[in-house]
Design a protein around this motif. Structure first.
Motif, PDB file in Angstrom:
ATOM      1  N   MET A   1       0.822  -1.211   0.000  1.00  0.00           N
ATOM      2  CA  MET A   1       0.000   0.000   0.000  1.00  0.00           C
ATOM      3  C   MET A   1       0.858   1.263   0.000  1.00  0.00           C
ATOM      4  SD  MET A   1      -3.092  -1.138  -0.079  1.00  0.00           S
ATOM      5  CE  MET A   1      -4.020   0.326   0.346  1.00  0.00           C
TER       6      MET A   1
ATOM      7  N   ASP B   1      -7.663  -4.562  -1.873  1.00  0.00           N
ATOM      8  CA  ASP B   1      -8.107  -5.874  -2.336  1.00  0.00           C
ATOM      9  C   ASP B   1      -7.012  -6.571  -3.133  1.00  0.00           C
ATOM     10  OD1 ASP B   1     -10.581  -5.462  -1.211  1.00  0.00           O
ATOM     11  OD2 ASP B   1     -11.431  -4.576  -3.019  1.00  0.00           O
ATOM     12  N   GLN B   2      -6.444  -5.847  -4.092  1.00  0.00           N
ATOM     13  CA  GLN B   2      -5.408  -6.440  -4.942  1.00  0.00           C
ATOM     14  C   GLN B   2      -4.143  -6.744  -4.152  1.00  0.00           C
ATOM     15  OE1 GLN B   2      -5.662  -3.129  -7.859  1.00  0.00           O
ATOM     16  NE2 GLN B   2      -5.815  -4.717  -9.423  1.00  0.00           N
ATOM     17  N   SER B   3      -3.729  -5.811  -3.306  1.00  0.00           N
ATOM     18  CA  SER B   3      -2.493  -6.001  -2.540  1.00  0.00           C
ATOM     19  C   SER B   3      -2.608  -7.188  -1.593  1.00  0.00           C
ATOM     20  CB  SER B   3      -2.172  -4.732  -1.757  1.00  0.00           C
ATOM     21  OG  SER B   3      -1.994  -3.622  -2.613  1.00  0.00           O
TER      22      SER B   3
ATOM     23  N   GLU C   1       0.117   1.967  -5.952  1.00  0.00           N
ATOM     24  CA  GLU C   1      -1.211   2.570  -5.914  1.00  0.00           C
ATOM     25  C   GLU C   1      -2.316   1.537  -6.083  1.00  0.00           C
ATOM     26  OE1 GLU C   1      -1.357   5.619  -8.842  1.00  0.00           O
ATOM     27  OE2 GLU C   1       0.095   6.921  -7.824  1.00  0.00           O
ATOM     28  N   TYR C   2      -1.961   0.262  -5.945  1.00  0.00           N
ATOM     29  CA  TYR C   2      -2.967  -0.783  -6.060  1.00  0.00           C
ATOM     30  C   TYR C   2      -3.889  -0.755  -4.846  1.00  0.00           C
ATOM     31  CZ  TYR C   2      -0.128  -2.664  -9.856  1.00  0.00           C
ATOM     32  OH  TYR C   2       0.567  -2.822 -11.035  1.00  0.00           O
ATOM     33  N   SER C   3      -5.111  -1.226  -5.050  1.00  0.00           N
ATOM     34  CA  SER C   3      -6.100  -1.207  -3.977  1.00  0.00           C
ATOM     35  C   SER C   3      -5.739  -2.225  -2.901  1.00  0.00           C
ATOM     36  CB  SER C   3      -7.483  -1.529  -4.538  1.00  0.00           C
ATOM     37  OG  SER C   3      -7.527  -2.871  -5.019  1.00  0.00           O
TER      38      SER C   3
END
Length: 455
Positions: A379, A387-389, A383-385
């Protein structure tokens, strides 16, 4: 008289491994290093030149740790030699490095020394040293048998239904069978198994091989002897079989229901196709990286459900990752006993020892710490959300290999973090901690007892 001269010979003391866990960790690290070197050879890459160090290291770690996460497209980037190296690393990693080494010792000398038996026992979770030889040979026999059966079905299907030449069909069948049973998830198609989403002759054999590998070798051995006598099963086998059935059924219902109308996943399929795809995607979070639908297009609720399945994983002493279903079951019954006010924790008419409860709690807390800190790093850096991380981190730590499609685009620092997570996840937090400990200590006294306020 001249003074007497003394010649002092200084001998270098190589570090000795004080704990079998250190040997296991060193063995896996050595296998990864060898695999990295082989994959960096120019012959291992289909394009010009050799693979970069990070690409080779990531792929080698993913293969040895039977994960399946990739930073390059396996069928496109790697040559036939490179794919064969990956297949070999998957097989060795699935056996277990010390199990494979013990097998070589048996083939050469027909006997196993005490140190070899101790390291093999630490890796295979064997309770006694006397049956290590039987366990090692049994692991190899069961692995090769189930892989051969799965490969046979896949070869016939690839050759008869998809017009693959027999040599190509054999290679595809063997590669995917080994990858499936060892819970690796490497595929020789750029879309994994999305092209076979409604084909039961491809999806079901692979899913069954994944389930068998995820049960763990002790359970497979016991089921072979006492399949029709469930009352005589050990506590470990009962927990694994029941928990596996519950999670497979629950995962199938949840994923199928959430994705039923999703036009990018199950929506376009007919009802049998939706049920097959839902079941397949429920099996894969059991620490396998195959996918028959586009993971990146799934509902975030499905991601969260798969996060739970991935984190729990499969059974101990097998090819699965995660905290293991036995760990989850032990803590669930600890909570149940505490709520009921019972002094002892009982499962299937058996009382659990206090050491098991502490061990389960240690595994879960260390695992949560690894996942939480790694997700925070994602995080902060990207800049991935969330959910994705979180999905990517749990997939690496639980040696699953499923991805929302961001692995290859991560900065090198985070890819190195995923490598570390795959390594820790394959060996287990306790094994890593035991290997890092300089020595074991026995406390010769007890401190005064006092109770802090809980809750």
């Amino acid at each position: 008289m001249p003074a007497e001269r003394r010649i002092v010979v200084v001998t270098r003391q190589w570090p000795r491994f004080r704990h079998p866990a250190q040997v296991v960790v060193a063995g896996f690290a050595t296998a990864i290093a060898i695999g990295t070197g082989l994959l960096m050879l120019p012959v291992a890459r289909s394009g010009p030149g050799g693979a970069g160090a990070l690409e080779a290291l990531f792929t080698s770690t993913s293969a040895v740790c039977v994960t399946g996460l990739i930073v390059v497209d396996t069928p496109v980037y790697w040559s036939g030699f490179g794919q064969a190296v990956i297949l070999g690393l998957i097989q060795v990693g699935g056996f277990g490095i010390m199990t494979f080494a013990s097998l070589l010792v048996l083939l050469v000398s027909h006997r196993m020394g005490l140190k070899t038996r101790m390291t093999a026992a630490a890796e295979t979770k064997t309770l006694g040293l006397g049956d290590v030889r039987t366990v090692v040979t049994g692991v190899v026999k069961v692995s090769l048998l189930l892989e051969a059966i799965t490969a046979l079905v896949l070869v016939l299907r690839f050759a008869t239904a998809y017009d693959e030449s027999w040599p190509r069909a054999v290679w595809l069948g063997v590669f995917h069978a080994v990858s499936a049973f060892n819970n690796a998830g490497f595929a020789l198609r750029s879309d994994s198994l999305m092209g076979f989403v409604t084909d039961p002759w491809i999806c079901l054999p692979i899913a069954l091989a994944v389930i068998a590998g995820g049960l763990g070798f002790p359970v497979l051995f016991e089921l072979r002897r006492r399949l029709r006598r469930p009352r005589g099963w050990s506590l470990h086998t009962k927990i694994v079989v029941w928990a596996t059935g519950v999670f497979l059924l629950g995962g199938t219902v949840f994923i199928t229901a959430v994705e039923w109308s999703n036009p990018a996943t199950l929506g376009p399929l007919n009802t049998p196709g939706k049920l097959l795809a839902g079941f397949f995607q429920s099996v894969m979070p059991r620490t396998v990286g195959f996918n028959s639908v586009d993971i990146s297009q799934m509902n975030p609720a499905s991601w969260l459900g798969m996060d739970v399945l991935m984190f729990i994983g499969g059974a101990s002493a097998g090819t699965a990752g995660g905290i293991k279903v036995t760990t989850f079951a032990v803590l669930a019954f600890v909570i149940y006993a505490e709520i009921r006010g019972e002094g002892a924790v009982n499962i299937f008419n058996r009382r659990l020892h206090g050491d098991l409860q502490r061990q389960a709690l240690t595994v879960v807390l260390l695992s949560v710490a690894a996942v939480a800190t790694s997700t925070m790093a994602f995080m902060v850096v990207t800049e991935y959300s969330l959910d994705q991380s979180l999905f990517e981190v749990i997939s690496a730590f639980a040696t699953v290999g499923l991805s929302t499609g961001i692995t290859a685009d991560l900065p090198s620092g985070l890819q190195l973090l995923l490598i570390t997570l795959m390594f820790i996840g394959r060996l287990g937090p306790i094994t890593i901690a035991s290997a890092l400990a300089l020595r074991s200590r026995d406390r010769l006294y007890d401190l005064p007892e006092e109770r802090p306020v809980i809750g």
